[in-house]
Motif scaffolding. Sequence first.
Motif, PDB file in Angstrom:
ATOM      1  N   MET A 219      19.422 -14.638  24.052  1.00 37.25           N
ATOM      2  CA  MET A 219      18.971 -13.725  22.716  1.00 37.25           C
ATOM      3  C   MET A 219      17.740 -12.851  23.160  1.00 37.25           C
ATOM      4  O   MET A 219      17.409 -12.032  22.879  1.00 37.25           O
ATOM      5  N   GLU A 220      16.890 -13.774  23.937  1.00 33.77           N
ATOM      6  CA  GLU A 220      15.788 -13.209  24.440  1.00 33.77           C
ATOM      7  C   GLU A 220      15.766 -11.856  25.481  1.00 33.77           C
ATOM      8  O   GLU A 220      15.171 -10.966  25.321  1.00 33.77           O
ATOM      9  N   ILE A 221      16.804 -12.115  26.164  1.00 32.91           N
ATOM     10  CA  ILE A 221      17.228 -10.856  27.240  1.00 32.91           C
ATOM     11  C   ILE A 221      17.612  -9.939  26.386  1.00 32.91           C
ATOM     12  O   ILE A 221      17.289  -8.719  26.748  1.00 32.91           O
ATOM     13  N   ALA A 222      18.510 -10.047  25.458  1.00 31.30           N
ATOM     14  CA  ALA A 222      19.041  -8.991  24.443  1.00 31.30           C
ATOM     15  C   ALA A 222      17.921  -8.183  23.806  1.00 31.30           C
ATOM     16  O   ALA A 222      17.710  -7.072  23.745  1.00 31.30           O
ATOM     17  N   GLU A 223      16.829  -9.225  23.369  1.00 34.66           N
ATOM     18  CA  GLU A 223      15.735  -8.645  22.584  1.00 34.66           C
ATOM     19  C   GLU A 223      14.955  -7.775  23.562  1.00 34.66           C
ATOM     20  O   GLU A 223      14.557  -6.435  23.341  1.00 34.66           O
ATOM     21  N   VAL A 224      14.392  -8.216  24.900  1.00 30.32           N
ATOM     22  CA  VAL A 224      13.648  -7.433  25.811  1.00 30.32           C
ATOM     23  C   VAL A 224      14.258  -5.937  26.297  1.00 30.32           C
ATOM     24  O   VAL A 224      13.754  -5.005  26.370  1.00 30.32           O
ATOM     25  N   PHE A 225      15.772  -6.406  26.619  1.00 24.00           N
ATOM     26  CA  PHE A 225      16.282  -5.126  27.050  1.00 24.00           C
ATOM     27  C   PHE A 225      16.759  -4.225  25.797  1.00 24.00           C
ATOM     28  O   PHE A 225      17.696  -3.373  26.072  1.00 24.00           O
ATOM     29  N   ASN A 226      16.606  -4.525  24.654  1.00 21.37           N
ATOM     30  CA  ASN A 226      17.178  -3.866  23.537  1.00 21.37           C
ATOM     31  C   ASN A 226      18.655  -3.694  23.475  1.00 21.37           C
ATOM     32  O   ASN A 226      19.352  -2.533  23.522  1.00 21.37           O
ATOM     33  N   LEU A 227      19.370  -4.839  23.462  1.00 19.16           N
ATOM     34  CA  LEU A 227      20.662  -4.823  23.825  1.00 19.16           C
ATOM     35  C   LEU A 227      21.224  -5.672  22.536  1.00 19.16           C
ATOM     36  O   LEU A 227      20.595  -6.148  21.698  1.00 19.16           O
ATOM     37  N   ASN A 228      22.522  -5.328  22.506  1.00 20.70           N
ATOM     38  CA  ASN A 228      23.271  -5.915  21.261  1.00 20.70           C
ATOM     39  C   ASN A 228      23.471  -7.414  21.168  1.00 20.70           C
ATOM     40  O   ASN A 228      24.297  -7.988  21.600  1.00 20.70           O
ATOM     41  N   LYS A 229      22.655  -8.064  20.291  1.00 25.22           N
ATOM     42  CA  LYS A 229      22.746  -9.635  20.126  1.00 25.22           C
ATOM     43  C   LYS A 229      24.176 -10.030  19.386  1.00 25.22           C
ATOM     44  O   LYS A 229      24.372 -11.197  19.627  1.00 25.22           O
ATOM     45  N   GLU A 230      24.540  -9.075  18.746  1.00 23.59           N
ATOM     46  CA  GLU A 230      26.134  -9.671  18.050  1.00 23.59           C
ATOM     47  C   GLU A 230      27.000  -9.948  19.020  1.00 23.59           C
ATOM     48  O   GLU A 230      28.268 -10.510  18.661  1.00 23.59           O
TER      49      GLU A 230
ATOM     50  N   ARG B 129       7.746  -8.614  32.488  1.00 19.17           N
ATOM     51  CA  ARG B 129       7.437  -8.200  33.902  1.00 19.17           C
ATOM     52  C   ARG B 129       8.560  -7.688  35.007  1.00 19.17           C
ATOM     53  O   ARG B 129       8.611  -6.786  35.470  1.00 19.17           O
ATOM     54  N   PHE B 130       9.734  -8.744  34.643  1.00 21.54           N
ATOM     55  CA  PHE B 130      10.802  -8.250  35.426  1.00 21.54           C
ATOM     56  C   PHE B 130      11.457  -6.857  35.053  1.00 21.54           C
ATOM     57  O   PHE B 130      11.893  -5.824  35.680  1.00 21.54           O
ATOM     58  N   LYS B 131      11.389  -6.603  33.449  1.00 19.44           N
ATOM     59  CA  LYS B 131      11.984  -5.239  33.056  1.00 19.44           C
ATOM     60  C   LYS B 131      11.240  -4.129  33.902  1.00 19.44           C
ATOM     61  O   LYS B 131      11.795  -3.079  34.140  1.00 19.44           O
ATOM     62  N   GLN B 132       9.867  -4.132  33.757  1.00 16.42           N
ATOM     63  CA  GLN B 132       8.750  -3.454  34.142  1.00 16.42           C
ATOM     64  C   GLN B 132       9.106  -2.989  35.864  1.00 16.42           C
ATOM     65  O   GLN B 132       9.466  -1.800  36.174  1.00 16.42           O
ATOM     66  N   LYS B 133       9.795  -3.963  36.570  1.00 16.65           N
ATOM     67  CA  LYS B 133      10.026  -3.847  37.765  1.00 16.65           C
ATOM     68  C   LYS B 133      11.350  -3.102  38.188  1.00 16.65           C
ATOM     69  O   LYS B 133      11.338  -2.291  39.050  1.00 16.65           O
TER      70      LYS B 133
ATOM     71  N   SER C 218      24.386 -10.506  45.910  1.00 14.71           N
ATOM     72  CA  SER C 218      25.401 -11.107  46.469  1.00 14.71           C
ATOM     73  C   SER C 218      25.804 -11.951  45.454  1.00 14.71           C
ATOM     74  O   SER C 218      27.103 -12.394  45.369  1.00 14.71           O
ATOM     75  N   CYS C 219      24.910 -12.660  44.364  1.00 17.42           N
ATOM     76  CA  CYS C 219      25.606 -13.566  43.513  1.00 17.42           C
ATOM     77  C   CYS C 219      24.765 -13.120  42.114  1.00 17.42           C
ATOM     78  O   CYS C 219      23.316 -12.831  42.348  1.00 17.42           O
ATOM     79  N   SER C 220      25.162 -13.256  40.980  1.00 16.96           N
ATOM     80  CA  SER C 220      24.481 -13.158  39.796  1.00 16.96           C
ATOM     81  C   SER C 220      23.688 -14.304  39.481  1.00 16.96           C
ATOM     82  O   SER C 220      23.501 -15.075  39.879  1.00 16.96           O
ATOM     83  N   ASN C 221      22.863 -13.901  38.394  1.00 16.82           N
ATOM     84  CA  ASN C 221      21.787 -15.084  37.693  1.00 16.82           C
ATOM     85  C   ASN C 221      21.862 -14.929  36.107  1.00 16.82           C
ATOM     86  O   ASN C 221      22.506 -13.854  35.662  1.00 16.82           O
ATOM     87  N   ILE C 222      21.222 -15.723  35.386  1.00 17.99           N
ATOM     88  CA  ILE C 222      21.324 -15.626  33.925  1.00 17.99           C
ATOM     89  C   ILE C 222      20.982 -14.326  33.268  1.00 17.99           C
ATOM     90  O   ILE C 222      21.620 -13.911  32.351  1.00 17.99           O
ATOM     91  N   VAL C 223      19.905 -13.719  33.966  1.00 14.37           N
ATOM     92  CA  VAL C 223      19.252 -12.641  33.382  1.00 14.37           C
ATOM     93  C   VAL C 223      20.444 -11.439  33.656  1.00 14.37           C
ATOM     94  O   VAL C 223      20.714 -10.437  32.772  1.00 14.37           O
ATOM     95  N   LEU C 224      20.811 -11.250  34.681  1.00 14.49           N
ATOM     96  CA  LEU C 224      21.597 -10.029  35.204  1.00 14.49           C
ATOM     97  C   LEU C 224      23.100 -10.377  34.693  1.00 14.49           C
ATOM     98  O   LEU C 224      23.782  -9.149  34.007  1.00 14.49           O
ATOM     99  N   TRP C 225      23.482 -11.455  34.481  1.00 14.31           N
ATOM    100  CA  TRP C 225      24.871 -11.841  33.948  1.00 14.31           C
ATOM    101  C   TRP C 225      24.728 -11.210  32.195  1.00 14.31           C
ATOM    102  O   TRP C 225      25.615 -10.789  31.888  1.00 14.31           O
ATOM    103  N   VAL C 226      23.708 -11.885  31.455  1.00 15.10           N
ATOM    104  CA  VAL C 226      23.576 -11.396  30.199  1.00 15.10           C
ATOM    105  C   VAL C 226      23.365  -9.759  30.076  1.00 15.10           C
ATOM    106  O   VAL C 226      23.963  -9.183  29.162  1.00 15.10           O
ATOM    107  N   LYS C 227      22.540  -9.432  30.851  1.00 13.33           N
ATOM    108  CA  LYS C 227      22.135  -8.122  30.787  1.00 13.33           C
ATOM    109  C   LYS C 227      23.392  -6.993  30.996  1.00 13.33           C
ATOM    110  O   LYS C 227      23.641  -6.184  30.175  1.00 13.33           O
ATOM    111  N   GLU C 228      24.168  -7.276  31.900  1.00 16.78           N
ATOM    112  CA  GLU C 228      25.085  -6.512  32.623  1.00 16.78           C
ATOM    113  C   GLU C 228      26.263  -6.809  31.617  1.00 16.78           C
ATOM    114  O   GLU C 228      26.954  -5.607  31.581  1.00 16.78           O
TER     115      GLU C 228
END
Length: 299
Positions: free
Chosen positions: A238-249, A293-297, A173-183
């Motif tokens: 930056m850590e979220i981008a690293e763990v999920f293999n996303l574009n840090k640029e 741990r979250f990524k694995q889930k 229903s509402c986003s959070n720091i990890v989902l916002w960056v990831k998405e």
Amino acid sequence: MIKIIITGSNGLLGQSLLALLLGRKDKYEVVGFSRGINKSGRHDFQYVSIDLTNESRLFEELERVKPDVIVNTAAMKQVDQCEKEKYLCEEINVQLVDNLIQFSEKNNVYIVHLSTDFIFDGDKGFYKENDIPSPLNYYGVSKWKAEKKLIESNVNYAILRTILVYGTDVRVSCSNIVLWVKESLESGVKINVVDDQYRMPTLVDSLAEVCQAVIKKRKKGIFNVSSKKLLSVYDIAMEIAEVFNLNKELIFPISTEKLSQFAKRPKITGFDLSKTEKEFQLNFKEFSYDLKRFKQKIT
């Protein structure tokens, strides 16, 4: 058998705690109180659709259920919205707690209440449970008011202070720091992230596990819950981008001053976690560990 009401059971923590406690139906009977339809995707518990600011209905349902424990996860958490709609913020974040206290004092109910690092002004960081709050925004003011009501009451309570809770639920229903960056990064969207605010993000599963430990031991007092390492919000992204293999640029640092958020934010929070670790025999992890741990889930 312990009968537990979770207020805000449709929320991120509410759903996570619900799933955890329902895994032990031999120990817990769980009742969810939340607005609208049941969003958990589960039908193996009693769900009460309720506007928690409706006092007469709230007391009526509390009397009907007769809980042993209330876990209050319900809150107005959008910091800027709290600043703009102070009356509504007060109603949800303070008056609801006052009503839960009234019922609990008469019925010997244990309250577990969720609070926040935003009760502090952010001048020093690594706050201990006995540090004096000095909130910068109305969200922080409302949460500190609620804490004071519990502290001054005759209720057996635990206040769990936490920071930047993240995770995912059945219907987000509402986003959070990890989902916002990831998405955002998955969609190729450039994002500006503050590099002069420092936090210790909290995985919702870890927070739910602490709630369960607190319910089991019924300890009274204030307990800090978060990950261990203090990071800038930019470094978190930056850590979220690293763990999920996303574009840090796609991530650009920006100062708090330039971001111009409506409500003031504390610069440095973070917690001293030693009391909680000792009381409940826990070992909190760094953000990078919890994020994996979250990524694995979810993958």
